[in-house]
Design an enzyme around this catalytic site. Structure first.
Site, PDB file in Angstrom:
ATOM      1  N   MET A 159       0.848  -1.183   0.000  1.00  0.00           N
ATOM      2  CA  MET A 159       0.000   0.000   0.000  1.00  0.00           C
ATOM      3  C   MET A 159       0.895   1.247   0.000  1.00  0.00           C
ATOM      4  O   MET A 159       2.028   1.197   0.458  1.00  0.00           O
ATOM      5  CB  MET A 159      -0.903   0.007   1.245  1.00  0.00           C
ATOM      6  CG  MET A 159      -1.943  -1.089   1.204  1.00  0.00           C
ATOM      7  SD  MET A 159      -2.968  -1.126   2.683  1.00  0.00           S
ATOM      8  CE  MET A 159      -4.039   0.286   2.382  1.00  0.00           C
TER       9      MET A 159
ATOM     10  N   SER B 209       2.330   2.654  -2.449  1.00  0.00           N
ATOM     11  CA  SER B 209       3.470   2.628  -3.374  1.00  0.00           C
ATOM     12  C   SER B 209       3.087   3.203  -4.744  1.00  0.00           C
ATOM     13  O   SER B 209       3.921   3.226  -5.657  1.00  0.00           O
ATOM     14  CB  SER B 209       4.005   1.194  -3.522  1.00  0.00           C
ATOM     15  OG  SER B 209       3.024   0.353  -4.090  1.00  0.00           O
TER      16      SER B 209
ATOM     17  N   GLU C  89      -6.931  -3.309  -7.901  1.00  0.00           N
ATOM     18  CA  GLU C  89      -7.164  -4.119  -6.692  1.00  0.00           C
ATOM     19  C   GLU C  89      -7.528  -5.569  -7.053  1.00  0.00           C
ATOM     20  O   GLU C  89      -8.432  -6.162  -6.473  1.00  0.00           O
ATOM     21  CB  GLU C  89      -8.299  -3.506  -5.844  1.00  0.00           C
ATOM     22  CG  GLU C  89      -8.137  -2.033  -5.518  1.00  0.00           C
ATOM     23  CD  GLU C  89      -7.117  -1.742  -4.427  1.00  0.00           C
ATOM     24  OE1 GLU C  89      -6.597  -2.687  -3.819  1.00  0.00           O
ATOM     25  OE2 GLU C  89      -6.840  -0.544  -4.203  1.00  0.00           O
ATOM     26  N   VAL C  90      -6.787  -6.118  -7.994  1.00  0.00           N
ATOM     27  CA  VAL C  90      -7.129  -7.444  -8.543  1.00  0.00           C
ATOM     28  C   VAL C  90      -6.992  -8.569  -7.502  1.00  0.00           C
ATOM     29  O   VAL C  90      -7.608  -9.625  -7.624  1.00  0.00           O
ATOM     30  CB  VAL C  90      -6.280  -7.734  -9.811  1.00  0.00           C
ATOM     31  CG1 VAL C  90      -4.823  -7.996  -9.446  1.00  0.00           C
ATOM     32  CG2 VAL C  90      -6.859  -8.881 -10.629  1.00  0.00           C
TER      33      VAL C  90
ATOM     34  N   CYS D 212      11.717   3.975   9.288  1.00  0.00           N
ATOM     35  CA  CYS D 212      13.150   4.214   9.053  1.00  0.00           C
ATOM     36  C   CYS D 212      13.433   4.936   7.735  1.00  0.00           C
ATOM     37  O   CYS D 212      14.573   5.275   7.456  1.00  0.00           O
ATOM     38  CB  CYS D 212      13.910   2.895   9.094  1.00  0.00           C
ATOM     39  SG  CYS D 212      13.538   1.842   7.687  1.00  0.00           S
TER      40      CYS D 212
HETATM   41 ZN   LIG Z   1      11.792   0.468   8.127  1.00  0.00          ZN
END
Ligand SMILES: [Zn+2]
EC number: 2.7.1.21
Length: 204
Positions: free
Chosen positions: A17, A19, A90-91, A149
């Protein structure tokens, strides 16, 4: 981007999600539009997070779509017009019937472009996605940014305690994490659950 439009083929856009999968799918649909390739655009009908009859990316780009619940519905829609391409967002929410349909379409010379999550919130391959990734001619695997991070993120971490695989959500419920931060997050959640159970036992 495309060398040839006439051949049937399967293209998969995948990743966690946040991306930009829908964004990437919309970009491809627009390229097909510019080339006058008639494209059937599909999304699962229970995904009404942003709109019922549009695919809207998080950046706000949108395109009108058909909301369906099964491969049969896609097949019926496809028959109605002289489509040369099919795009499915959303396949991962569709069942195995859609694999047969996608293969049939590609065999018949149709360009099929799909986007979907490769992994569920516990980093397990999601539903039909492993099959689609094997069947595809081309794959674009996207990455998000880990909220912890700031390294590349390849997983969707669920912030709330729900075991429903089909739980839809956005930034309130999920966040993108790298492998290491995902593992740490799940460990922390387990510790919290154990603490809660122990506290309950003491009360009992
Ligand atoms: Zn991370």
């Amino acid at each position: 981007m495309y060398k040839k439009f006439s051949e049937g083929m399967i293209e998969v856009i995948t990743g966690p999600m946040f991306s930009g999968k829908s964004e990437e799918l919309l970009k491809r649909i627009r390229i097909l539009e510019y080339a006058n390739i008639k494209t059937l655009v599909i999304k699962p009908n229970f995904d009404t997070r942003f709109s019922e009859n549009e695919i809207i990316s998080r950046s706000g780009a949108k395109i009108s779509t058909h909301s369906v619940s099964s491969a049969d519905e896609i097949r019926e829609l496809f028959k109605k017009k002289n489509y040369k391409a099919v795009a499915i967002d959303e396949v991962h929410f569709f069942n195995k019937d859609v694999l047969t349909l996608i293969n049939e379409l590609a065999d018949d010379g149709i360009r099929v472009i799909v986007s979907g999550l490769d992994l569920d919130y516990l980093r397990r391959p999601f539903g039909i996605m492993p099959y689609l990734l094997s069947m595809a001619e081309t794959i674009t695997k996207l990455q998000a940014v880990c909220v912890r991070c700031k390294n590349a993120a390849s997983t969707s971490f669920r912030k709330v305690n729900s075991r429903n695989l089909k739980m839809l959500g956005d930034i309130e419920e999920y966040e993108a994490r790298c492998r290491s931060c995902h593992i740490k997050g799940e460990f922390t959640k387990m510790q919290e659950v154990t603490k809660m159970e122990e506290a309950k036992k003491n009360v009992d």
